[in-house]
Write an enzyme that holds these catalytic residues in place. Structure first.
Site, mmCIF file in Angstrom:
data_model
loop_
_atom_site.group_PDB
_atom_site.id
_atom_site.type_symbol
_atom_site.label_atom_id
_atom_site.label_comp_id
_atom_site.label_asym_id
_atom_site.label_seq_id
_atom_site.Cartn_x
_atom_site.Cartn_y
_atom_site.Cartn_z
ATOM 1 N N ASN A 17 0.849 -1.190 0.000
ATOM 2 C CA ASN A 17 0.000 0.000 0.000
ATOM 3 C C ASN A 17 0.893 1.251 0.000
ATOM 4 O OD1 ASN A 17 -1.422 2.265 1.142
ATOM 5 N ND2 ASN A 17 -3.070 0.872 1.699
ATOM 6 N N HIS A 20 0.966 6.182 2.037
ATOM 7 C CA HIS A 20 1.705 7.128 2.873
ATOM 8 C C HIS A 20 2.938 7.718 2.198
ATOM 9 C CE1 HIS A 20 -1.288 6.862 5.786
ATOM 10 N NE2 HIS A 20 -1.179 5.541 5.863
ATOM 11 N N HIS A 53 -5.585 3.650 -1.479
ATOM 12 C CA HIS A 53 -6.903 4.020 -0.952
ATOM 13 C C HIS A 53 -7.214 5.444 -1.390
ATOM 14 C CE1 HIS A 53 -9.599 4.277 2.938
ATOM 15 N NE2 HIS A 53 -10.253 4.635 1.834
ATOM 16 N N ARG A 55 -9.347 8.232 -0.769
ATOM 17 C CA ARG A 55 -10.310 8.653 0.256
ATOM 18 C C ARG A 55 -11.146 9.816 -0.246
ATOM 19 N NH1 ARG A 55 -8.775 6.496 5.650
ATOM 20 N NH2 ARG A 55 -10.542 7.672 6.393
ATOM 21 N N ARG A 59 -6.837 12.811 1.164
ATOM 22 C CA ARG A 59 -5.741 13.245 2.048
ATOM 23 C C ARG A 59 -4.396 12.657 1.640
ATOM 24 N NH1 ARG A 59 -7.359 10.056 7.535
ATOM 25 N NH2 ARG A 59 -9.332 11.053 7.129
ATOM 26 N N GLU A 80 -8.670 0.615 -2.877
ATOM 27 C CA GLU A 80 -9.514 0.633 -1.670
ATOM 28 C C GLU A 80 -10.399 1.865 -1.745
ATOM 29 O OE1 GLU A 80 -6.182 -1.252 1.370
ATOM 30 O OE2 GLU A 80 -6.953 0.767 1.693
ATOM 31 N N THR A 111 -8.306 3.571 8.623
ATOM 32 C CA THR A 111 -9.547 2.794 8.581
ATOM 33 C C THR A 111 -9.746 2.073 9.912
ATOM 34 O OG1 THR A 111 -9.018 2.458 6.270
ATOM 35 C CG2 THR A 111 -10.847 1.184 7.153
ATOM 36 N N GLU A 161 -11.229 -9.370 3.149
ATOM 37 C CA GLU A 161 -9.942 -9.019 3.765
ATOM 38 C C GLU A 161 -10.200 -8.824 5.255
ATOM 39 O OE1 GLU A 161 -7.313 -6.307 1.790
ATOM 40 O OE2 GLU A 161 -6.498 -5.585 3.688
ATOM 41 N N HIS A 201 -3.686 -4.581 7.736
ATOM 42 C CA HIS A 201 -3.785 -3.391 8.584
ATOM 43 C C HIS A 201 -2.869 -3.517 9.798
ATOM 44 C CE1 HIS A 201 -5.174 0.332 10.301
ATOM 45 N NE2 HIS A 201 -5.808 0.556 9.181
HETATM 46 N N1 PXP Z 1 -5.964 -3.198 4.084
HETATM 47 C C1 PXP Z 1 -6.899 -2.225 4.130
HETATM 48 C C2 PXP Z 1 -8.275 -2.557 3.686
HETATM 49 C C3 PXP Z 1 -6.581 -0.919 4.551
HETATM 50 O O1 PXP Z 1 -7.533 0.036 4.594
HETATM 51 C C4 PXP Z 1 -5.236 -0.638 4.892
HETATM 52 C C5 PXP Z 1 -4.864 0.761 5.284
HETATM 53 O O2 PXP Z 1 -5.136 1.629 4.251
HETATM 54 C C6 PXP Z 1 -4.301 -1.668 4.818
HETATM 55 C C7 PXP Z 1 -4.687 -2.942 4.429
HETATM 56 C C8 PXP Z 1 -2.853 -1.450 5.130
HETATM 57 O O3 PXP Z 1 -2.718 -1.066 6.454
HETATM 58 P P1 PXP Z 1 -1.308 -0.505 6.957
HETATM 59 O O4 PXP Z 1 -1.055 0.746 6.182
HETATM 60 O O5 PXP Z 1 -1.534 -0.273 8.405
HETATM 61 O O6 PXP Z 1 -0.294 -1.567 6.678
#
Ligand code: PXP
Length: 253
Positions: A17, A20, A53, A55, A59, A80, A111, A161, A201
């Protein structure tokens, strides 16, 4: 081929992901660091797919990022998004490989908790239908609860998931073990009713192993930890290490 090799668990995909990377970029409003460059590097370093993601408040990931990821990536893109008409239109326009439907609150930092599929069956079913009809693989981001897993099947999603946030936030010990058991039995339940099962997550080097060893899992999605670790070791090395920890846990399971 040896018996051990024959008995090995199937490959566990790693979705990286890149949200960030965009968070850091947006802190100055410019173009650096570019999440698409990070995504291409992640794919070269062994990511099986890229997750982003989009949003409602934009952001981190922007509409333009999604457009560029869609055209430049050579690995699957998992978008996402919240189940809103605006996001549905964007998904149908870009047709990513996969969409993961997530709950979204404007004021949350990330999330929080899973989607209440059981309580929102009638609102979610048309989204799953339209996305699936466009050839997009739909997953529901849920807590590892049997009623949410059953509801995901009943809205027609082929994938769930499971939210690993609570497992990761709980200090090591009996409490975390209990959270792990919840994810394990959720994954087994999902597999039993014919759903592909993913998890994600909050996962990091310290927490990934026991989750990666769950046989029913096909994919982990990891972002924040990898982007943070990239500051110290570089993104490629962070991904390589995460991949190695996942593979070792699978091999030992
Ligand atoms: N899976 C989903 C559905 C999420 O919303 C996120 C965070 O955007 C992640 C995985 C990844 O989480 P993390 O960034 O904490 O590894």
């Amino acid at each position: 081929m040896t018996t051990k090799q024959n008995n090995q668990l199937p490959h566990l995909r790693l979705g990286v992901n890149v949200d960030h990377v965009a968070t850091v970029r947006n802190a100055r409003g410019g173009i650096h660091p570019d999440p698409v460059r990070a995504a291409l590097l992640a794919a070269d370093a062994g990511a099986d797919g890229i997750t982003a993601h989009l949003r409602e408040d934009r952001r981190h990931i922007s509409d333009e990022d999604i457009e560029r990821l869609r055209t430049q990536l050579h690995v699957p893109l998992n978008l996402e998004m919240a189940a809103t008409p605006e996001m549905l239109e964007i998904a149908l326009r870009h047709r990513p490989h996969a969409v993961c439907l997530v709950p979204e609150k404007r004021e949350e930092r990330t999330t929080e908790g899973g989607l209440d599929v059981a309580g929102q069956h009638n609102q979610l079913a048309p989204f799953v239908r339209e996305l699936s009809g466009a050839g997009i693989r739909v997953s529901m981001f849920i807590e590892a609860e049997p009623r949410q897993i059953d509801a995901s099947k009943s809205v027609g999603a082929p994938v769930v998931e499971l939210h690993t946030g609570r497992y990761c936030e709980t200090p090591a010990g009996a409490g975390r073990e209990k959270e792990l058991e919840r994810i394990k039995s959720g994954a087994a339940h999902a597999a039993k009713i014919g759903l592909e099962c993913h998890a994600g997550h909050g996962l990091g080097y310290d927490t990934v192993g026991p989750v990666a060893a769950i046989p029913a899992l096909a994919e982990l999605n990891i972002g924040h930890f990898l982007v943070g670790e990239a500051i110290f070791t570089g993104l490629a090395q962070a991904i390589t290490r995460m991949r190695a920890l996942m593979d070792a846990a699978r091999a030992a399971a």
